[in-house]
Structures are given as C-alpha cells and as structure tokens.
Scaffold this active site. Sequence first.
Site, PDB file in Angstrom:
ATOM      1  N   ARG A   1      -9.323   1.424   8.574  1.00 23.67           N
ATOM      2  CA  ARG A   1      -8.930   0.068   8.939  1.00 23.67           C
ATOM      3  C   ARG A   1     -10.028  -0.662   9.697  1.00 23.67           C
ATOM      4  O   ARG A   1      -9.835  -1.821  10.058  1.00 23.67           O
ATOM      5  CB  ARG A   1      -7.684   0.129   9.814  1.00 23.67           C
ATOM      6  CG  ARG A   1      -6.408  -0.368   9.122  1.00 23.67           C
ATOM      7  CD  ARG A   1      -5.297  -0.162  10.104  1.00 23.67           C
ATOM      8  NE  ARG A   1      -4.112  -0.899   9.901  1.00 23.67           N
ATOM      9  CZ  ARG A   1      -2.988  -0.391   9.367  1.00 23.67           C
ATOM     10  NH1 ARG A   1      -2.966   0.820   8.872  1.00 23.67           N
ATOM     11  NH2 ARG A   1      -1.907  -1.123   9.312  1.00 23.67           N
TER      12      ARG A   1
ATOM     13  N   ARG B   1      11.384  -1.958  11.000  1.00 20.12           N
ATOM     14  CA  ARG B   1      10.352  -1.551  11.935  1.00 20.12           C
ATOM     15  C   ARG B   1      10.220  -2.560  13.062  1.00 20.12           C
ATOM     16  O   ARG B   1      10.253  -3.754  12.833  1.00 20.12           O
ATOM     17  CB  ARG B   1       9.012  -1.413  11.203  1.00 20.12           C
ATOM     18  CG  ARG B   1       8.768  -0.020  10.692  1.00 20.12           C
ATOM     19  CD  ARG B   1       7.578   0.059   9.776  1.00 20.12           C
ATOM     20  NE  ARG B   1       6.346  -0.481  10.341  1.00 20.12           N
ATOM     21  CZ  ARG B   1       5.166  -0.413   9.725  1.00 20.12           C
ATOM     22  NH1 ARG B   1       5.076   0.167   8.535  1.00 20.12           N
ATOM     23  NH2 ARG B   1       4.095  -0.927  10.280  1.00 20.12           N
TER      24      ARG B   1
ATOM     25  N   LYS C   1       0.822  -1.216   0.000  1.00 19.95           N
ATOM     26  CA  LYS C   1       0.000   0.000   0.000  1.00 19.95           C
ATOM     27  C   LYS C   1       0.853   1.262   0.000  1.00 19.95           C
ATOM     28  O   LYS C   1       0.627   2.175  -0.779  1.00 19.95           O
ATOM     29  CB  LYS C   1      -0.934   0.030   1.224  1.00 19.95           C
ATOM     30  CG  LYS C   1      -1.901  -1.125   1.310  1.00 19.95           C
ATOM     31  CD  LYS C   1      -2.801  -1.018   2.523  1.00 19.95           C
ATOM     32  CE  LYS C   1      -2.082  -1.068   3.853  1.00 19.95           C
ATOM     33  NZ  LYS C   1      -1.354  -2.338   4.094  1.00 19.95           N
TER      34      LYS C   1
ATOM     35  N   ARG D   1      -0.535  -8.960  13.330  1.00 25.68           N
ATOM     36  CA  ARG D   1      -1.100  -7.868  12.509  1.00 25.68           C
ATOM     37  C   ARG D   1      -1.966  -8.432  11.386  1.00 25.68           C
ATOM     38  O   ARG D   1      -2.979  -7.833  11.024  1.00 25.68           O
ATOM     39  CB  ARG D   1       0.029  -6.991  11.955  1.00 25.68           C
ATOM     40  CG  ARG D   1       0.647  -6.088  13.039  1.00 25.68           C
ATOM     41  CD  ARG D   1       1.995  -5.528  12.628  1.00 25.68           C
ATOM     42  NE  ARG D   1       1.933  -4.749  11.420  1.00 25.68           N
ATOM     43  CZ  ARG D   1       2.962  -4.586  10.589  1.00 25.68           C
ATOM     44  NH1 ARG D   1       4.134  -5.131  10.848  1.00 25.68           N
ATOM     45  NH2 ARG D   1       2.833  -3.856   9.522  1.00 25.68           N
TER      46      ARG D   1
ATOM     47  N   ARG E   1      11.618  -5.787   4.838  1.00 26.81           N
ATOM     48  CA  ARG E   1      11.345  -4.349   4.604  1.00 26.81           C
ATOM     49  C   ARG E   1      12.371  -3.488   5.320  1.00 26.81           C
ATOM     50  O   ARG E   1      12.600  -3.640   6.510  1.00 26.81           O
ATOM     51  CB  ARG E   1       9.933  -4.013   5.098  1.00 26.81           C
ATOM     52  CG  ARG E   1       9.648  -2.521   5.064  1.00 26.81           C
ATOM     53  CD  ARG E   1       8.182  -2.203   5.009  1.00 26.81           C
ATOM     54  NE  ARG E   1       7.462  -2.502   6.232  1.00 26.81           N
ATOM     55  CZ  ARG E   1       6.157  -2.314   6.377  1.00 26.81           C
ATOM     56  NH1 ARG E   1       5.432  -1.858   5.372  1.00 26.81           N
ATOM     57  NH2 ARG E   1       5.570  -2.603   7.514  1.00 26.81           N
TER      58      ARG E   1
HETATM   59  P1  ADP Z   1       2.197  -1.903   3.188  1.00 24.12           P
HETATM   60  O1  ADP Z   1       2.241  -0.403   3.156  1.00 24.12           O
HETATM   61  O2  ADP Z   1       0.969  -2.451   2.519  1.00 24.12           O
HETATM   62  O3  ADP Z   1       2.393  -2.486   4.548  1.00 24.12           O
HETATM   63  P2  ADP Z   1       4.775  -1.713   1.798  1.00 24.12           P
HETATM   64  O4  ADP Z   1       4.477  -0.820   0.644  1.00 24.12           O
HETATM   65  O5  ADP Z   1       5.538  -1.138   2.920  1.00 24.12           O
HETATM   66  O6  ADP Z   1       3.412  -2.434   2.315  1.00 24.12           O
HETATM   67  O7  ADP Z   1       5.540  -3.005   1.214  1.00 24.12           O
HETATM   68  C1  ADP Z   1       5.994  -4.047   2.087  1.00 24.12           C
HETATM   69  C2  ADP Z   1       7.355  -4.549   1.617  1.00 24.12           C
HETATM   70  O8  ADP Z   1       7.198  -5.260   0.377  1.00 24.12           O
HETATM   71  C3  ADP Z   1       8.375  -3.443   1.345  1.00 24.12           C
HETATM   72  O9  ADP Z   1       9.645  -3.885   1.722  1.00 24.12           O
HETATM   73  C4  ADP Z   1       8.286  -3.218  -0.175  1.00 24.12           C
HETATM   74  O10 ADP Z   1       9.525  -2.778  -0.736  1.00 24.12           O
HETATM   75  C5  ADP Z   1       7.951  -4.631  -0.667  1.00 24.12           C
HETATM   76  N1  ADP Z   1       7.053  -4.624  -1.855  1.00 24.12           N
HETATM   77  C6  ADP Z   1       6.043  -3.755  -2.126  1.00 24.12           C
HETATM   78  N2  ADP Z   1       5.425  -4.083  -3.278  1.00 24.12           N
HETATM   79  C7  ADP Z   1       6.045  -5.200  -3.744  1.00 24.12           C
HETATM   80  C8  ADP Z   1       5.884  -6.036  -4.904  1.00 24.12           C
HETATM   81  N3  ADP Z   1       4.913  -5.784  -5.809  1.00 24.12           N
HETATM   82  N4  ADP Z   1       6.712  -7.081  -5.048  1.00 24.12           N
HETATM   83  C9  ADP Z   1       7.680  -7.347  -4.124  1.00 24.12           C
HETATM   84  N5  ADP Z   1       7.902  -6.609  -3.028  1.00 24.12           N
HETATM   85  C10 ADP Z   1       7.096  -5.540  -2.830  1.00 24.12           C
HETATM   86  P1  AMP Z   2       1.126   0.733   9.056  1.00 23.56           P
HETATM   87  O1  AMP Z   2       2.290   1.649   8.885  1.00 23.56           O
HETATM   88  O2  AMP Z   2      -0.041   1.104   8.173  1.00 23.56           O
HETATM   89  O3  AMP Z   2       1.495  -0.719   8.916  1.00 23.56           O
HETATM   90  O4  AMP Z   2       0.612   0.941  10.533  1.00 23.56           O
HETATM   91  C1  AMP Z   2       1.421   0.664  11.650  1.00 23.56           C
HETATM   92  C2  AMP Z   2       0.585   0.633  12.930  1.00 23.56           C
HETATM   93  O5  AMP Z   2       0.013   1.922  13.185  1.00 23.56           O
HETATM   94  C3  AMP Z   2      -0.597  -0.322  12.931  1.00 23.56           C
HETATM   95  O6  AMP Z   2      -0.240  -1.650  13.247  1.00 23.56           O
HETATM   96  C4  AMP Z   2      -1.493   0.308  13.994  1.00 23.56           C
HETATM   97  O7  AMP Z   2      -1.007   0.060  15.305  1.00 23.56           O
HETATM   98  C5  AMP Z   2      -1.296   1.799  13.714  1.00 23.56           C
HETATM   99  N1  AMP Z   2      -2.265   2.283  12.717  1.00 23.56           N
HETATM  100  C6  AMP Z   2      -1.983   2.743  11.468  1.00 23.56           C
HETATM  101  N2  AMP Z   2      -3.111   3.113  10.839  1.00 23.56           N
HETATM  102  C7  AMP Z   2      -4.138   2.853  11.691  1.00 23.56           C
HETATM  103  C8  AMP Z   2      -5.540   2.991  11.625  1.00 23.56           C
HETATM  104  N3  AMP Z   2      -6.154   3.456  10.520  1.00 23.56           N
HETATM  105  N4  AMP Z   2      -6.288   2.631  12.695  1.00 23.56           N
HETATM  106  C9  AMP Z   2      -5.700   2.165  13.804  1.00 23.56           C
HETATM  107  N5  AMP Z   2      -4.386   1.996  13.943  1.00 23.56           N
HETATM  108  C10 AMP Z   2      -3.588   2.333  12.901  1.00 23.56           C
END
Ligand code: ADP
Ligand code: AMP
Length: 217
Positions: free
Chosen positions: A91, A162, A16, A173, A130
Amino acid sequence: MAKMYLVMLGPPGAGKGTQAKEIARQLKLAHISTGDLFRENLKNETELGKLAQSYMNAGELVPDDVTVRMVEDRISRPDCERGAVLDGFPRTPNQAKALDDLLGKLGSSVKLVPYIKVPDEVLVERLSGRWMSPSGRVYHAKYNPPKVKWIDDLDGSQLYQREDDKPETVRHRIEVYNEQTSPLIAYYQEKNLLVEIDGTQGIEKVTDAIMKAVGEV
Ligand code: ADP
Ligand code: AMP
C-alpha cells in the site's frame, strides 16, 4: 513449478477482496489480505491487533515495518507453496520495495498486478453497502446480497458492517489511497506488470477480465 504472486491494486471498495478470493480459488493460490489479518488480530486482542486498531479506525495506514513483518510471516506458511494473491498489500512504495526483496529472497517475483479501476463516487456506495461475514466473505446489500438479509449464505452467521466503512472514514481512506498508494500504479507500470481492469463491470465480468490477463502472462 515457479510460484505465482499476484498483487491486487485499487482503491478501497474497488473489489480487491471479492476478486482475490475467487482468483485464488481458481488458481489454487493462497489469499493474503492484510486487512483480514489485522482484523483477525484485533478480534483475538493480540499485541499486533491493539497496535493496528487506532490506525484502522481512523482510516490511516498501519506503519510499514509492522505490516511487512506480518506479511513476511504469512507468506512463508505452507499454504503459499504455489504462491499467493496479495490483497491490500503493498500500500506504499516502501512496502512494494520490501515485497520485491522478500520475493527475491524466495527466488521469485510479482508476476502480475491487476489494477481494478473504479471512480471515487462509486466507492462510497460500494463501502456503505458492504456486509461482512465473520468468515471474511463479503456481500453487498444491493450488488451481491445474501439470500437472507444480514445472514451468511454458507454458515448462517450474522453479517456486520465494518467500523471504517462509515462515509466520513471512507472519504479519508480514499484520500490516503490517493496520497500513499496510488504511486504504486506508476511503480508497477514501469516494471511492465500492471494491467488495468474496468472495475465498474459486474463481479463475474471483472473476474473474467483478470483471469484473461493472468492467462496472457
Ligand atoms: P476492496 O477489497 O477493494 O475494499 P471489496 O471486494 O470488499 O473491495 O468490495 C467492496 C464492496 O463492493 C463489497 O460490498 C462487494 O460486495 C461490492 N463489490 C465488489 N465488486 C463489485 C462489482 N464489480 N460490482 C458491484 N459491487 C461490487
Ligand atoms: P482493508 O481491509 O484492505 O480495507 O484494510 C483495512 C485497514 O487495515 C486499512 O485502512 C489500514 O488501516 C489497515 N491496512 C490493511 N492493509 C494495510 C497495509 N498494507 N499497510 C498499512 N495498513 C494496512
């Protein structure tokens, strides 16, 4: 011109954030990541950051009222004048209703919900590899590596993992997503806003698929 609001939906690790940044850049929209906003508050040791910390480290959701207030404040800032790509929000069904009300007050509504679909077994690998930049840029050790290991390509800062990307927290999660967030798939399907995107493709292919869907709205 009408404002454009997109909601990126999908499990943790679906891509995302990666996609929201690029889509926002291409469409000249603001990128609103509630996770990034909470992490910024945590770093700055604000009251909101202190409140959010225990939930985030446990892989739980921060309470709806706090989260909605934060988004309300963010979405009314000047850089959202053309609209925004929402990433990690809503969410819960409650948050989704609050967003509808909020955008309704602004005379607008959600235009499209790209749902990035990735099977659970891929998510753990995505999140354990990541690497984050303090700037918010996102890398992956294998799938999107920086030019130099652990160093941000653009500003040279040190990348980090992270706290909540540890496998045991990731698994929790994903459960939280399945229980509390996945009902939003049906919520947006009923409103005819959902478009399913195959998130197992390469990063650029996923972007192309989302941009194509946006073009068809
Ligand atoms: P989200 O925001 O949904 O948690 P991220 O955008 O942070 O996900 O992506 C999670 C991990 O996967 C990151 O390390 C990113 O570089 C990697 N990633 C994202 N999209 C792809 C893809 N299409 N193929 C492989 N790896 C990806
Ligand atoms: P993310 O970066 O989107 O993976 O979010 C990291 C963490 O932040 C989540 O696991 C939650 O603890 C908190 N968080 C992010 N967005 C929300 C949301 N919309 N509602 C509640 N908690 C959130």
